[in-house]
Design an enzyme around this catalytic site. Structure first.
Site, PDB file in Angstrom:
ATOM      1  N   HIS A  91       7.077   3.692  13.107  1.00  0.00           N
ATOM      2  CA  HIS A  91       6.751   2.778  14.133  1.00  0.00           C
ATOM      3  C   HIS A  91       6.606   1.574  13.336  1.00  0.00           C
ATOM      4  CE1 HIS A  91       4.164   1.879  17.692  1.00  0.00           C
ATOM      5  NE2 HIS A  91       3.547   0.821  16.973  1.00  0.00           N
ATOM      6  N   GLU A  92       5.755   1.395  12.369  1.00  0.00           N
ATOM      7  CA  GLU A  92       5.352   0.161  11.798  1.00  0.00           C
ATOM      8  C   GLU A  92       6.859  -0.418  11.083  1.00  0.00           C
ATOM      9  OE1 GLU A  92       2.638  -1.348  12.889  1.00  0.00           O
ATOM     10  OE2 GLU A  92       1.712   0.655  13.272  1.00  0.00           O
ATOM     11  N   HIS A 150       8.493  -2.490  13.788  1.00  0.00           N
ATOM     12  CA  HIS A 150       8.050  -3.625  14.065  1.00  0.00           C
ATOM     13  C   HIS A 150       8.635  -4.624  12.910  1.00  0.00           C
ATOM     14  CE1 HIS A 150       5.043  -3.233  17.129  1.00  0.00           C
ATOM     15  NE2 HIS A 150       4.261  -2.336  16.598  1.00  0.00           N
ATOM     16  N   HIS A 169      12.138  -5.773  13.620  1.00  0.00           N
ATOM     17  CA  HIS A 169      11.760  -6.725  14.669  1.00  0.00           C
ATOM     18  C   HIS A 169      11.823  -8.251  14.152  1.00  0.00           C
ATOM     19  CE1 HIS A 169      10.571  -7.597  19.021  1.00  0.00           C
ATOM     20  NE2 HIS A 169      11.983  -8.003  18.889  1.00  0.00           N
TER      21      HIS A 169
END
Length: 670
Positions: free
Chosen positions: A460-461, A464, A467
């Protein structure tokens, strides 16, 4: 173009004199704005927006390293420095946002001279000026500035109280008689912590690795209850130490946010929040959330009833209390699927997981992650990686700080240390991201190992981070996460979690610490079968958080000091399936909305999950590691940052608007 690395030198941060450096930078920036406005009459992107980006960039590169250290290496000196700088930043942002001459200058730029990305950025800048109160009267501007400054101080104090309350609790046990069932890594950590305090036996804390281990595996119900009570009363009127009580802070934060919204012409703070999001109306958000409540409610109650029956039948407990739920759920998971989260841990040594994730990134996006040495870091556990593409061009850097330790804020998050942009000399400034988690550190003779849930957190992190790092936007205001609607920010992070559920990907991620064996097919099938175990209960819990956050901001009653608790109580009548004890003060440590950036925006997690599930469904159709599909996601979404509307970048990738079907399917709710 060539690259200019410019990695931060954390050890050179002069904390005692940092405030003065900040004051000097802000003063120079203010003078520079006045000079830019005076030297030009016909304003263009090159003579106005680009130099303004220079100023914003200089501030980010000075402030971000200090702000980050405050989160991961908290100390009295750092905290005092951080808090002393907050009013300076608030004043600076207010002055910039209220600069009518600057606003009019930007407004005068000929939009026909700009490309599509620049036009979108200009539109966002003008919107942000309006949200900063540029059109307010002098009297209202003064009040707006005061509100902004007070909010910065209060939200920071809220987070500090949660951290201090968490750190204030410890439970010393002289032997392991109450610790039966705890995994070895938790025992090792508790024993090591006791040694640092020069105490015999074990010391338990409320840090995530310890707390979750106790709640999930400790056989002693009284021990679970003790830690549960300490955890859910942190920073509240019910905690042992009343010095960290956030009760009044919550009310004051909501009161000031509501006043701020009304000054800007919005009926409430929730409406103001949506001005920078995909969702078009407060009614639309509530309709979306209540629809999911309706879809998940029956199944969630059925799941809890089955859990209660299991607890009774297995004589684990007669009445299922809140501190029993995680423990009994894990026992039921083992019973149904022959699967223990803790048993899976041996298959996920951290070094292997990192290698596997890097391999997946390479196959999907053609990016290579290489650890670099000799980099100045804030703690020995920190690693720094450069990200290089298929043409051997540097895309950026990612720092990882993965282990829990004292004086480090809890949870997991990504942050920007520097954003991509093209400088005046045509060199590219590479983006820099930090990835922070709170995993349990390894014992002296074993590598650090992750539960599957922690593997999901890491994906998940890192989603980020990718991105932010993989952007190809040349303008600061839309590079990486900048300019992306807040309820779309979670798309790449939630999307990336899907690979932790796929056998082909898990073969790359897993290697038993003793045998080197990848996750066996039988265990994988059990893991996959357990994916939607109590998923409706989980979804309804997320609806509780989202509805509470949105309604407490939308319908705030300034005359009612008990507003927060009343709203939460009402929401729970519609969403709660787990019994609520009277002393539960979850809201007092809800840092996402009272300290972080998710105020009236927590719904973004589930909103973005609709996008992420639907985006991933294309990989299910075309191949989980299909490089063509991966490059499409890279080019359509990750590289675009905030240069396009999120709805459009999604359509570019998927060929249509998002549908909710994939979300319901992934949660096993139809």
């Amino acid at each position: 173009m060539t690259y200019s690395p410019g990695l931060p030198v954390f050890s050179s941060i002069d904390v005692p004199h940092f405030k003065t450096q900040m004051q000097d930078l802000l003063s120079n920036n203010q003078a520079a704005v006045a000079r830019i406005l005076a030297e030009n009459k016909n304003y263009t992107w090159e003579n106005l927006i680009h130099p303004l980006n220079d100023l914003d960039d200089s501030l980010e590169r000075l402030w971000s390293p200090l702000s980050h250290l405050h989160s991961v290496m908290d100390s009295k000196e750092l905290r005092e420095c951080y808090e002393a700088c907050l009013p300076l930043l608030s004043d600076y942002n207010s002055e910039m946002g209220h600069n009518l001459a600057l606003y009019k200058a930007i407004q005068s730029i000929d939009v026909h001279s700009l490309d599509a990305s620049q036009q979108k950025i200009l539109e966002d800048i003008l919107r942000d000026f309006q949200l900063s109160g540029v059109a307010l009267s002098s009297k209202d501007k003064a009040r707006f500035e005061k509100i902004q400054k007070e909010l910065a101080e209060l939200t920071n104090q809220f987070e500090n109280n949660v951290l201090d309350a968490t750190q204030a609790f410890s439970l010393h046990l002289k032997d392991d008689s109450q610790l039966k069932g705890l995994p070895q890594h938790a025992l090792d950590t508790a024993a090591a912590y006791a040694k640092t305090k020069k105490l015999p036996g074990y010391v338990l804390t409320l840090e995530a690795p310890c707390y979750l281990a106790v709640m999930t595996y400790a056989k002693d119900a009284e021990l679970r209850k003790t830690l549960y009570q300490a955890y859910v009363t942190r920073a509240s009127d019910q905690s042992a130490d009343k010095g960290f009580d956030n009760t009044k802070l919550m009310y004051d934060i909501l009161r000031l946010r509501d006043e701020k919204a009304r000054l800007l012409g919005f009926p409430n703070y929730a409406a103001l929040s949506l001005a920078t999001k995909m969702a078009e109306s407060t009614d639309g958000v509530l309709s979306f959330l209540y629809d999911l409540v309706k879809r998940a409610s029956l199944q969630a109650h059925t799941e809890f009833k089955a859990l209660s029956q299991f607890a009774s039948q297995t004589k684990l407990t007669n009445a299922l209390e809140p501190w029993d739920v995680a423990y009994v759920s894990e026992k039921k998971r083992e019973s149904l699927y022959g699967l223990s989260q803790e048993a899976l841990r041996a298959y996920f040594p951290l070094y292997r997981v990192m290698q596997g994730i890097f391999s997946i990134i390479q196959q999907l996006y053609g990016m290579t992650m290489q650890e670099i040495s000799g980099v100045d870091v804030w703690h020995p556990d920190v690693r720094c990686y450069c990200v290089v593409d298929e043409t051997n061009q540097l895309r950026g850097y990612i720092y990882t700080d993965l282990f829990a330790r004292p004086n480090k804020h809890g949870g997991a998050w990504m942050d920007s240390m520097q954003s991509r942009r093209v400088l005046s000399n045509q060199t590219i400034q590479p983006p820099i991201a930090t990835l922070t988690c709170n995993f349990a550190k390894s014992s002296s003779d074993k590598p650090a190992m992750l539960s599957h849930d922690e593997v999901l957190t890491l994906f998940h992190e890192l989603g980020h981070c990718l991105h932010h790092i993989l952007t190809q936007v040349d303008y600061l205001d839309a590079a990486g996460l900048n300019g992306v609607e807040w309820d779309a920010v979670e798309l790449p992070s939630q999307f990336f979690e899907n690979w932790a559920w796929n056998q082909e990907a898990l073969d790359l991620l897993s290697s038993h610490v003793e045998t080197g064996e990848s996750l066996p097919k039988a265990l994988y099938e059990a893991l996959l079968a357990s994916k939607n175990f109590q998923s409706a209960m989980y979804l309804l819990r997320q609806m509780e958080f989202s509805l509470f956050d949105f309604i407490v901001h939308k319908d705030f009653n300034v005359k009612d000091p008990e507003w927060v608790s009343k709203v939460l109580k009402e929401i729970r009548t519609q969403t709660a399936v787990i019994p609520i004890v009277p002393y539960n003060r979850f809201q007092h440590s809800f840092t996402h909305i009272f300290g972080g950036g998710y105020a009236a925006g927590y719904y973004s997690y589930i909103w973005a999950e609709v996008l992420s599930c639907d985006a991933f469904s294309r990989f299910e159709e075309e191949g989980i590691l299909n490089p063509t599909t991966g490059r499409d996601f890279l080019h359509c979404i990750l590289e675009k940052g905030g240069s396009k509307k999120a709805a459009q970048t999604f359509r570019d990738f998927r060929g249509r608007d998002a549908k909710i079907d994939a979300l319901l399917k992934q949660h096993g709710i139809m």
